[in-house]
Design an enzyme around this catalytic site. Structure first.
Site, PDB file in Angstrom:
ATOM      1  CG  ASP A 148       3.707  -5.373  10.501  1.00  0.00           C
ATOM      2  OD1 ASP A 148       4.817  -5.606  10.006  1.00  0.00           O
ATOM      3  OD2 ASP A 148       2.664  -5.359   9.840  1.00  0.00           O
ATOM      4  CG  HIS A 151      -0.386  -3.056  12.599  1.00  0.00           C
ATOM      5  ND1 HIS A 151      -0.798  -2.122  11.671  1.00  0.00           N
ATOM      6  CD2 HIS A 151       0.131  -4.081  11.878  1.00  0.00           C
ATOM      7  CE1 HIS A 151      -0.547  -2.569  10.453  1.00  0.00           C
ATOM      8  NE2 HIS A 151       0.018  -3.751  10.535  1.00  0.00           N
ATOM      9  CG  ASP A 153       2.365  -2.184   8.220  1.00  0.00           C
ATOM     10  OD1 ASP A 153       1.682  -3.194   7.965  1.00  0.00           O
ATOM     11  OD2 ASP A 153       2.564  -1.282   7.403  1.00  0.00           O
ATOM     12  CG  ASP A 158      -3.683   2.282   9.731  1.00  0.00           C
ATOM     13  OD1 ASP A 158      -3.370   2.232   8.526  1.00  0.00           O
ATOM     14  OD2 ASP A 158      -4.277   3.250  10.235  1.00  0.00           O
ATOM     15  NE  ARG A 159      -5.569  -4.512  10.100  1.00  0.00           N
ATOM     16  CZ  ARG A 159      -6.574  -5.071   9.477  1.00  0.00           C
ATOM     17  NH1 ARG A 159      -7.758  -5.130  10.029  1.00  0.00           N
ATOM     18  NH2 ARG A 159      -6.402  -5.590   8.266  1.00  0.00           N
ATOM     19  CG  ASN A 198       1.137  -2.140   3.779  1.00  0.00           C
ATOM     20  OD1 ASN A 198       1.822  -2.590   4.691  1.00  0.00           O
ATOM     21  ND2 ASN A 198      -0.122  -2.486   3.610  1.00  0.00           N
ATOM     22  CG  HIS A 199      -1.138  -0.379   7.616  1.00  0.00           C
ATOM     23  ND1 HIS A 199      -2.475  -0.095   7.798  1.00  0.00           N
ATOM     24  CD2 HIS A 199      -1.092  -1.646   7.183  1.00  0.00           C
ATOM     25  CE1 HIS A 199      -3.198  -1.168   7.522  1.00  0.00           C
ATOM     26  NE2 HIS A 199      -2.380  -2.119   7.143  1.00  0.00           N
ATOM     27  CG  HIS A 216       6.300  -3.027   5.734  1.00  0.00           C
ATOM     28  ND1 HIS A 216       6.149  -3.365   7.063  1.00  0.00           N
ATOM     29  CD2 HIS A 216       5.098  -3.258   5.149  1.00  0.00           C
ATOM     30  CE1 HIS A 216       4.903  -3.755   7.277  1.00  0.00           C
ATOM     31  NE2 HIS A 216       4.228  -3.704   6.135  1.00  0.00           N
ATOM     32  NE  ARG A 219       0.086  -8.621   1.801  1.00  0.00           N
ATOM     33  CZ  ARG A 219      -0.015  -8.454   3.116  1.00  0.00           C
ATOM     34  NH1 ARG A 219      -0.984  -7.706   3.606  1.00  0.00           N
ATOM     35  NH2 ARG A 219       0.844  -9.040   3.942  1.00  0.00           N
ATOM     36  CG  HIS A 268       3.584  -6.651   4.270  1.00  0.00           C
ATOM     37  ND1 HIS A 268       2.585  -5.712   4.452  1.00  0.00           N
ATOM     38  CD2 HIS A 268       3.420  -7.124   3.008  1.00  0.00           C
ATOM     39  CE1 HIS A 268       1.860  -5.611   3.340  1.00  0.00           C
ATOM     40  NE2 HIS A 268       2.335  -6.459   2.438  1.00  0.00           N
TER      41      HIS A 268
HETATM   42  O1  LIG Z   1      -3.518  -4.382   8.509  1.00  0.00           O
HETATM   43  C1  LIG Z   1      -2.866  -5.351   8.164  1.00  0.00           C
HETATM   44  O2  LIG Z   1      -3.024  -6.476   8.614  1.00  0.00           O
HETATM   45  C2  LIG Z   1      -1.867  -5.166   7.128  1.00  0.00           C
HETATM   46  N1  LIG Z   1      -0.563  -5.071   7.366  1.00  0.00           N
HETATM   47  N2  LIG Z   1       0.037  -4.882   6.210  1.00  0.00           N
HETATM   48  N3  LIG Z   1      -0.890  -4.857   5.219  1.00  0.00           N
HETATM   49  C3  LIG Z   1      -2.094  -5.027   5.769  1.00  0.00           C
HETATM   50  C4  LIG Z   1      -3.321  -5.012   5.001  1.00  0.00           C
HETATM   51  C5  LIG Z   1      -4.551  -5.080   5.612  1.00  0.00           C
HETATM   52  C6  LIG Z   1      -5.712  -5.042   4.856  1.00  0.00           C
HETATM   53  C7  LIG Z   1      -5.640  -4.929   3.469  1.00  0.00           C
HETATM   54  C8  LIG Z   1      -4.418  -4.860   2.864  1.00  0.00           C
HETATM   55  C9  LIG Z   1      -3.255  -4.899   3.611  1.00  0.00           C
HETATM   56 MN   LIG Z   2       0.925  -4.838   8.928  1.00  0.00          MN
HETATM   57 MN   LIG Z   3       2.156  -4.198   5.948  1.00  0.00          MN
END
Ligand SMILES: O=C(O)c1nn[nH]c1-c1ccccc1
Ligand SMILES: [Mn+2]
Ligand SMILES: [Mn+2]
Ligand SMILES: [Mn+2]
Length: 333
Positions: free
Chosen positions: A75, A77, A104, A107-108, A136-137, A185, A235, A262
């Site tokens: 990741d 991010h 990933d 995001d973030r 998944n992001h 991932h 999750r 992940h």
């Molecule tokens: O953003 C993250 O930390 C993340 N990285 N992989 N999956 C997540 C995540 C974050 C919030 C809710 C579900 C999955």
């Molecule tokens: Mn992540």
């Molecule tokens: Mn992830």
């Protein structure tokens, strides 16, 4: 796109029909200085990469040539300045220095478009020496809430997000390294019978988003656990798999280990399940708050895993999720 004109006074390197190292060097400099690239080039890059990755198999299979090295990153991010630090320490992608980003990447962090465009530019430049797995992001539901959609719209426009979204649906879900390491991932499956052939046979093009069940969802969402067997996900999506699940999967498929991302790890990586499940995470000081290191894995022609850790570096004063849309605004009616 042909009708779009890049004004004569555009101060960046121009992009013609093919990607060049000169364009990438200039783009990196512009991003470091808080600048953007022309939206015509954004469209060209994302459309070109969508076509390239669409035609790749759901599980990409690659070998490491005798004089080459592969670096596996987890990741990132949107933490563009930390990615620049990784490249400073470990070297930029070249014809002999392959990189695999294990999902990933957006995001973030608030430089997700910069990271996505940089990875895509390298993918376009050297499609057989640069690899990207979907995380998944790299999905609509996460991008709506965790900042990438908002960042695309704030820095570029709606069309930019739509094009990225279509490219994310085209990304491969796994990469097999020298028939020894499966890189994906999230992780493994609720069904012990799943083999590499089942991943190869998965048609990712008729299911754009991972949804709440199935092979694609599990590859992007599951997590390892220390207890044998399987357990519920923390999750609320997917499940957790124990050391026996990993051992059986590796034995059944002739693998030395599964490499996944992940999850944050304080040292940036962790060897779990007797070394058969390895987590690598490349976003140090995650979201400017967790005191974790980042890590990456260098793999040479001998297929030995060499773990490297690195620390976060200073970045411009923009908080994580600066472009996240408030949940009210982004609700669909
Ligand atoms: O953003 C993250 O930390 C993340 N990285 N992989 N999956 C997540 C995540 C974050 C919030 C809710 C579900 C999955
Ligand atoms: Mn992540
Ligand atoms: Mn992830
Ligand atoms: Mn089967």
């Amino acid at each position: 796109l042909d009708s779009m004109v890049v004004d004569a006074d555009y101060d960046g390197v121009r992009l013609e029909e093919e990607m060049t190292t000169e364009f990438i060097t200039d783009m990196m400099e512009r991003f470091k200085n808080g600048k953007k690239i022309h939206k015509k080039y954004v469209y060209q890059i994302v459309i070109a990469v969508q076509k390239i990755v669409y035609d790749e198999p759901t599980m990409v299979e690659m070998e490491i040539e005798d004089d080459a090295t592969l670096t596996v990153c987890g990741d990132t991010h949107g933490q563009f300045f930390d990615l620049m630090e990784l490249f400073r320490l470990n070297g930029l992608p070249t014809e002999k220095h392959y990189y695999l980003f294990n999902g990933d990447f957006v995001d973030r962090g608030s430089w997700s478009t910069e990271i996505a465009l940089l990875l895509y530019a390298y993918k376009w430049l050297r499609p057989s020496q640069f690899f990207i797995n979907r995380g998944n992001h790299e999905t609509d539901d996460m991008n709506r809430v965790y900042g990438f959609e908002g960042e695309c719209k704030a820095k570029y426009n709606d069309r930019t997000f739509k094009l990225f979204s279509e490219s994310f649906s085209a990304l491969p879900l796994a990469t097999l390294i020298g028939k020894k390491y499966l890189v994906l991932h999230g992780g493994l499956f609720s069904d012990d019978k799943i083999t590499l052939d089942d991943i190869r046979a998965l048609n990712r093009h008729n299911q754009r988003q991972p949804g709440q069940a199935g092979l694609m969802m599990e590859m992007l969402w599951t997590d390892p656990q220390t207890e044998p067997g399987r357990g519920p996900s923390k999750r609320g999506v997917g499940m957790q798999f124990g050391p026996d699940v990993t051992r059986r999967f590796c034995e059944k498929n002739g693998l030395s280990a599964v490499i996944r991302s992940h999850e944050v790890r304080m040292e940036g990586y962790e060897e779990e399940h007797d070394g058969k499940c390895i987590t690598v995470f490349s976003a140090p000081r995650y979201c400017d708050s967790t005191e974790n290191k980042g890590a990456y894995i260098n793999i040479g022609p001998d297929y030995k895993l060499e773990f490297h850790k690195f620390d976060a570096v200073p970045h411009p004063n923009i908080k994580p999720m600066a472009y996240a849309q408030s949940s009210l605004m982004s609700a669909t009616y």
